[in-house]
Design a protein around this motif. Structure first.
Motif, mmCIF file in Angstrom:
data_model
loop_
_atom_site.group_PDB
_atom_site.id
_atom_site.type_symbol
_atom_site.label_atom_id
_atom_site.label_comp_id
_atom_site.label_asym_id
_atom_site.label_seq_id
_atom_site.Cartn_x
_atom_site.Cartn_y
_atom_site.Cartn_z
ATOM 1 N N GLY A 1 8.643 6.927 2.633
ATOM 2 C CA GLY A 1 8.709 7.848 1.498
ATOM 3 C C GLY A 1 7.888 7.459 0.295
ATOM 4 O O GLY A 1 6.698 7.146 0.383
ATOM 5 N N ALA A 2 8.550 7.508 -0.870
ATOM 6 C CA ALA A 2 7.841 7.245 -2.127
ATOM 7 C C ALA A 2 7.265 5.839 -2.164
ATOM 8 O O ALA A 2 6.181 5.621 -2.715
ATOM 9 C CB ALA A 2 8.776 7.472 -3.313
ATOM 10 N N LEU A 3 7.971 4.880 -1.601
ATOM 11 C CA LEU A 3 7.451 3.515 -1.553
ATOM 12 C C LEU A 3 6.119 3.476 -0.817
ATOM 13 O O LEU A 3 5.144 2.865 -1.284
ATOM 14 C CB LEU A 3 8.460 2.591 -0.874
ATOM 15 C CG LEU A 3 7.986 1.172 -0.564
ATOM 16 C CD1 LEU A 3 7.648 0.426 -1.846
ATOM 17 C CD2 LEU A 3 9.054 0.417 0.233
ATOM 18 N N ASN A 4 6.068 4.134 0.317
ATOM 19 C CA ASN A 4 4.838 4.182 1.103
ATOM 20 C C ASN A 4 3.730 4.906 0.341
ATOM 21 O O ASN A 4 2.601 4.412 0.232
ATOM 22 C CB ASN A 4 5.116 4.883 2.432
ATOM 23 C CG ASN A 4 4.035 4.619 3.470
ATOM 24 O OD1 ASN A 4 3.606 3.490 3.658
ATOM 25 N ND2 ASN A 4 3.607 5.664 4.144
ATOM 26 N N ASN A 5 4.059 6.076 -0.187
ATOM 27 C CA ASN A 5 3.053 6.872 -0.891
ATOM 28 C C ASN A 5 2.490 6.131 -2.104
ATOM 29 O O ASN A 5 1.277 6.143 -2.352
ATOM 30 C CB ASN A 5 3.647 8.208 -1.332
ATOM 31 C CG ASN A 5 3.995 9.108 -0.165
ATOM 32 O OD1 ASN A 5 3.485 8.922 0.945
ATOM 33 N ND2 ASN A 5 4.873 10.068 -0.394
ATOM 34 N N MET A 6 3.363 5.498 -2.867
ATOM 35 C CA MET A 6 2.911 4.780 -4.057
ATOM 36 C C MET A 6 2.074 3.564 -3.692
ATOM 37 O O MET A 6 1.067 3.273 -4.333
ATOM 38 C CB MET A 6 4.117 4.384 -4.913
ATOM 39 C CG MET A 6 4.829 5.579 -5.552
ATOM 40 S SD MET A 6 6.452 5.150 -6.262
ATOM 41 C CE MET A 6 5.969 4.036 -7.589
ATOM 42 N N ALA A 7 2.482 2.841 -2.642
ATOM 43 C CA ALA A 7 1.726 1.663 -2.219
ATOM 44 C C ALA A 7 0.373 2.032 -1.628
ATOM 45 O O ALA A 7 -0.542 1.206 -1.597
ATOM 46 C CB ALA A 7 2.535 0.860 -1.203
ATOM 47 N N CYS A 8 0.230 3.275 -1.179
ATOM 48 C CA CYS A 8 -1.062 3.729 -0.657
ATOM 49 C C CYS A 8 -2.102 3.867 -1.765
ATOM 50 O O CYS A 8 -3.304 3.800 -1.500
ATOM 51 C CB CYS A 8 -0.898 5.073 0.063
ATOM 52 S SG CYS A 8 -0.167 4.920 1.697
ATOM 53 N N GLU A 9 -1.656 4.050 -2.999
ATOM 54 C CA GLU A 9 -2.570 4.283 -4.106
ATOM 55 C C GLU A 9 -2.582 3.148 -5.125
ATOM 56 O O GLU A 9 -3.521 3.035 -5.912
ATOM 57 C CB GLU A 9 -2.209 5.597 -4.808
ATOM 58 C CG GLU A 9 -2.300 6.815 -3.890
ATOM 59 C CD GLU A 9 -2.050 8.113 -4.625
ATOM 60 O OE1 GLU A 9 -2.436 8.208 -5.808
ATOM 61 O OE2 GLU A 9 -1.468 9.033 -4.028
ATOM 62 N N ASP A 10 -1.550 2.314 -5.124
ATOM 63 C CA ASP A 10 -1.396 1.248 -6.118
ATOM 64 C C ASP A 10 -1.596 -0.097 -5.423
ATOM 65 O O ASP A 10 -0.738 -0.569 -4.668
ATOM 66 C CB ASP A 10 -0.002 1.338 -6.732
ATOM 67 C CG ASP A 10 0.244 0.326 -7.841
ATOM 68 O OD1 ASP A 10 -0.395 -0.736 -7.843
ATOM 69 O OD2 ASP A 10 1.117 0.580 -8.693
ATOM 70 N N ALA B 1 10.102 8.428 -6.926
ATOM 71 C CA ALA B 1 9.391 7.248 -7.411
ATOM 72 C C ALA B 1 10.343 6.316 -8.150
ATOM 73 O O ALA B 1 11.169 6.759 -8.954
ATOM 74 C CB ALA B 1 8.248 7.674 -8.330
ATOM 75 N N MET B 2 10.236 5.033 -7.860
ATOM 76 C CA MET B 2 11.011 4.011 -8.558
ATOM 77 C C MET B 2 10.085 2.844 -8.865
ATOM 78 O O MET B 2 9.042 2.685 -8.238
ATOM 79 C CB MET B 2 12.193 3.545 -7.705
ATOM 80 C CG MET B 2 13.268 4.589 -7.496
ATOM 81 S SD MET B 2 14.702 3.940 -6.568
ATOM 82 C CE MET B 2 15.832 5.315 -6.743
ATOM 83 N N HIS B 3 10.504 2.023 -9.829
ATOM 84 C CA HIS B 3 9.666 0.902 -10.245
ATOM 85 C C HIS B 3 10.527 -0.348 -10.375
ATOM 86 O O HIS B 3 11.577 -0.329 -11.019
ATOM 87 C CB HIS B 3 8.972 1.219 -11.565
ATOM 88 C CG HIS B 3 8.109 2.448 -11.500
ATOM 89 N ND1 HIS B 3 6.809 2.424 -11.036
ATOM 90 C CD2 HIS B 3 8.389 3.741 -11.806
ATOM 91 C CE1 HIS B 3 6.318 3.652 -11.069
ATOM 92 N NE2 HIS B 3 7.250 4.465 -11.530
ATOM 93 N N PHE B 4 10.082 -1.432 -9.745
ATOM 94 C CA PHE B 4 10.806 -2.700 -9.748
ATOM 95 C C PHE B 4 9.827 -3.829 -10.030
ATOM 96 O O PHE B 4 8.658 -3.764 -9.646
ATOM 97 C CB PHE B 4 11.467 -2.955 -8.388
ATOM 98 C CG PHE B 4 12.544 -1.973 -8.029
ATOM 99 C CD1 PHE B 4 13.860 -2.206 -8.408
ATOM 100 C CD2 PHE B 4 12.252 -0.827 -7.307
ATOM 101 C CE1 PHE B 4 14.861 -1.308 -8.074
ATOM 102 C CE2 PHE B 4 13.249 0.079 -6.972
ATOM 103 C CZ PHE B 4 14.552 -0.165 -7.349
#
Length: 269
Positions: free
Chosen positions: A114-123, A77-80
């Motif tokens: 990856g994490a970008l996809n997974n995070m965007a699926c919920e956020d 996970a990363m945050h920008f």
């Protein structure tokens, strides 16, 4: 009843001397290639080679952008800030689009990794940033996004064509999200399990969770992760099962076209 569908795989995910995946074999099986753009895997030479191979195989080309995380394979996970994330995505999509153009092809879709996809699926906020980058680059591109996700919803709301995907080799929670990779049973280890998982979802007309709950949804594409040890066997078995069921396998853009009579639909055989 599903009559036509796309198979996709994440390809070009080697890095330097580290080789992974079975791209040549998978390109003879799938109809869409999601090609790493250098931030989680891949490099310019590998991107070009994968594009050339995909075009020779008649496979539709997709950019597979990620967080800048080579060490973690894009799975951390990363945050920008929104503006920086959009620039990172436009940079990656543009790089692959340029290579595709140089080889006489063009991008058809984008699938975050990856994490970008997974995070965007919920956020929902992150999902809108991803969609904004794609739309700013080329609003004609298809967004390949997990079924029922915030990412898919954001793409539809922004007017993008959205292809909803399911995962052949990943288990689902009761909420319709992927079981995190660190948990037991998150990744299906054999081709037979992948085929059975896909068949359950086709029969149910939606996602089927680890507890057997059905979440109804339309879907257009089935993903087999190209870096898995069972990838070729699973993709081969899934393809055979789908064709045996009378389902046509098509490149991604054709799956989203309005239905036509099955006698004139050009299946991939």
């Amino acid at each position: 009843m599903v009559r036509r569908i796309n198979l996709n795989a994440d390809l070009g995910e080697s890095s330097g001397a580290w080789q992974t995946g079975s791209d040549n074999e998978l390109l003879r099986i799938v109809g869409a290639a999601n090609i790493a753009c250098g931030f989680h895997a891949g490099d310019p030479l590998l991107m070009r080679r994968t594009v050339v191979q995909a075009l020779a195989a008649g496979v539709s080309l997709g950019a597979h952008p990620s967080f800048p995380d080579l060490q973690g394979f894009g799975r951390r996970a990363m945050h920008f800030p929104a503006a920086e994330l959009e620039a990172l995505l436009i940079y990656q999509i543009g790089a692959l689009a340029g290579i595709a153009q140089a080889e006489g092809g063009r991008l058809t879709h984008v699938k975050p990794h990856g994490a970008l996809n997974n995070m965007a699926c919920e956020d929902a906020v992150l999902a809108r940033s991803v969609v904004a980058a794609i739309r700013r680059f080329d609003r004609s591109l298809i967004l390949l996004a997990p079924a029922l996700s915030e990412l898919a919803l954001a793409g539809t709301a922004a007017g993008l064509r959205v292809a909803a995907e399911i995962f052949a080799d990943r288990a689902y929670t009761n909420a319709g999200n992927l079981v995190p990779r660190g948990q037991p049973g998150a990744v299906l280890p054999t081709a037979d399990e992948c085929v059975a998982h896909v068949q359950r979802m086709l029969d149910a007309g939606g996602l089927v969770s680890v507890d057997g709950q059905v979440i109804p949804t339309e879907f257009h594409s089935i993903c087999v992760h190209g870096d898995g040890p069972q990838a070729v066997a699973a993709a081969t078995a899934i393809r055979a099962a789908l064709l045996a069921s009378g389902i046509s396998l098509l490149p991604l853009p054709q799956v989203l076209q309005p239905p036509v009579d099955s006698d004139v639909l050009p299946p991939i055989v």
